[in-house]
Motif scaffolding. Structure first.
Motif, short mmCIF file in Angstrom:
data_model
loop_
_atom_site.label_atom_id
_atom_site.label_comp_id
_atom_site.label_asym_id
_atom_site.label_seq_id
_atom_site.Cartn_x
_atom_site.Cartn_y
_atom_site.Cartn_z
N ILE A 137 29.80 46.08 38.40
CA ILE A 137 31.03 45.37 38.72
C ILE A 137 31.90 46.23 39.61
O ILE A 137 31.76 47.45 39.67
CB ILE A 137 31.83 44.99 37.44
CG1 ILE A 137 32.24 46.26 36.67
CG2 ILE A 137 31.03 44.06 36.56
CD1 ILE A 137 33.25 46.02 35.58
N ARG A 138 32.78 45.56 40.29
CA ARG A 138 33.85 46.23 41.02
C ARG A 138 35.12 45.92 40.23
O ARG A 138 35.45 44.76 40.00
CB ARG A 138 33.92 45.73 42.45
CG ARG A 138 32.76 46.26 43.26
CD ARG A 138 32.94 46.00 44.74
NE ARG A 138 32.02 46.73 45.58
CZ ARG A 138 30.69 46.75 45.48
NH1 ARG A 138 30.10 46.11 44.50
NH2 ARG A 138 29.94 47.43 46.31
N ARG A 139 35.77 46.97 39.83
CA ARG A 139 36.93 46.86 38.96
C ARG A 139 37.99 45.90 39.52
O ARG A 139 38.49 45.02 38.81
CB ARG A 139 37.51 48.25 38.77
CG ARG A 139 38.57 48.37 37.74
CD ARG A 139 38.98 49.80 37.58
NE ARG A 139 39.63 50.26 38.80
CZ ARG A 139 40.76 50.94 38.84
NH1 ARG A 139 41.33 51.30 37.71
NH2 ARG A 139 41.30 51.31 39.96
N ALA A 140 38.30 46.02 40.78
CA ALA A 140 39.34 45.19 41.39
C ALA A 140 38.94 43.71 41.39
O ALA A 140 39.79 42.84 41.16
CB ALA A 140 39.63 45.66 42.82
N GLU A 141 37.67 43.43 41.61
CA GLU A 141 37.21 42.03 41.63
C GLU A 141 37.31 41.39 40.26
O GLU A 141 37.74 40.24 40.12
CB GLU A 141 35.77 41.95 42.14
CG GLU A 141 35.62 42.27 43.60
CD GLU A 141 34.17 42.33 44.06
OE1 GLU A 141 33.25 41.99 43.28
OE2 GLU A 141 33.95 42.74 45.21
N ILE A 142 36.91 42.11 39.23
CA ILE A 142 37.01 41.58 37.86
C ILE A 142 38.47 41.42 37.47
O ILE A 142 38.85 40.42 36.85
CB ILE A 142 36.25 42.49 36.86
CG1 ILE A 142 34.78 42.57 37.20
CG2 ILE A 142 36.46 42.01 35.43
CD1 ILE A 142 34.03 41.26 37.06
N GLU B 56 40.95 40.81 39.43
CA GLU B 56 41.45 39.63 40.13
C GLU B 56 40.96 38.34 39.46
O GLU B 56 41.72 37.38 39.28
CB GLU B 56 40.99 39.66 41.58
CG GLU B 56 41.60 38.58 42.45
CD GLU B 56 41.18 38.72 43.91
OE1 GLU B 56 40.76 37.70 44.48
OE2 GLU B 56 41.27 39.85 44.44
N GLN B 57 39.70 38.33 39.07
CA GLN B 57 39.11 37.15 38.42
C GLN B 57 39.86 36.78 37.14
O GLN B 57 40.06 35.61 36.83
CB GLN B 57 37.64 37.42 38.11
CG GLN B 57 36.93 36.29 37.43
CD GLN B 57 35.46 36.60 37.20
OE1 GLN B 57 34.89 37.50 37.80
NE2 GLN B 57 34.85 35.87 36.30
N HIS C 120 42.98 37.89 36.41
CA HIS C 120 44.42 37.99 36.64
C HIS C 120 45.06 39.10 35.80
O HIS C 120 46.06 38.88 35.11
CB HIS C 120 45.13 36.65 36.39
CG HIS C 120 44.52 35.51 37.15
ND1 HIS C 120 44.60 35.39 38.52
CD2 HIS C 120 43.80 34.46 36.72
CE1 HIS C 120 43.96 34.31 38.91
NE2 HIS C 120 43.45 33.72 37.83
N PRO D 7 43.83 46.37 37.34
CA PRO D 7 42.56 47.08 37.21
C PRO D 7 42.49 48.03 36.01
O PRO D 7 41.43 48.22 35.43
CB PRO D 7 42.44 47.85 38.54
CG PRO D 7 43.19 46.99 39.51
CD PRO D 7 44.35 46.45 38.71
N TYR E 71 31.46 51.27 42.29
CA TYR E 71 31.10 50.27 41.29
C TYR E 71 31.16 50.90 39.92
O TYR E 71 31.24 52.13 39.78
CB TYR E 71 29.68 49.75 41.54
CG TYR E 71 28.63 50.82 41.47
CD1 TYR E 71 28.08 51.23 40.24
CD2 TYR E 71 28.19 51.47 42.61
CE1 TYR E 71 27.14 52.23 40.16
CE2 TYR E 71 27.24 52.47 42.53
CZ TYR E 71 26.72 52.86 41.32
OH TYR E 71 25.79 53.86 41.24
#
Length: 155
Positions: free
Chosen positions: A26-31, A33-34, A36, A39, A67
């Protein structure tokens, strides 16, 4: 109505992925954001819910292509995993983390229900009944490391 907190939701999301795949990257920022969240909330979930004591190895790479990789491991499948677990226990372990280790050993089929209950009884705060938490955690760690070493040589 059963309300889950966001940490539980994120944990369950990652565990669902792990139930279908050997590991998850995973990418911390993407999760974040998903779901809300910030990080650091993702860091909290990973650091508290995906520990070696719970049967997970976490690897991270920082930087632009960074990652976080989480893998569910059989605690006694390899000598290296066992060494990491023993190192994580160190010379002191609290009751909560010790119980998590025993639960992981049980989940991996290394302990029967009876064996797990006997170990839990032996390392329980009420059984040790010491008035010094440091001494209690040291004795608990010695017991667990001894059990792990015994299991290591038997398997």
């Amino acid at each position: 109505m059963d309300v889950q907190n966001i940490s539980d939701v994120i944990e369950q999301y990652l565990k669902n992925i792990l139930s279908e795949h050997e590991h998850v990257e995973i990418r911390r920022a993407e999760i974040a954001e998903q779901f809300h969240v910030v990080p650091s909330q993702i860091n909290y979930v990973i650091k508290t819910r995906f520990t070696i004591q719970n049967g997970y190895l976490v690897e991270s790479k920082r930087g632009g292509g960074g990652y976080i990789r989480i893998a569910k491991v059989n605690l006694l499948a390899s000598d290296e995993v066992l060494r990491v677990l023993i190192t994580a226990i160190g010379t002191s372990i609290n009751q909560h983390d010790a119980f998590a280790v025993v639960q992981s050993l049980f989940d991996d089929g290394m302990l029967t229900t009876r064996e797990a209950n006997l170990i839990l009884s032996a390392i329980d705060k009420d059984t040790l009944a010491l008035h010094d938490a440091q001494v209690e955690n040291t004795i608990r760690a010695r017991i667990l490391v001894g059990i792990l070493n015994r299991l290591r040589f038997e398997s």
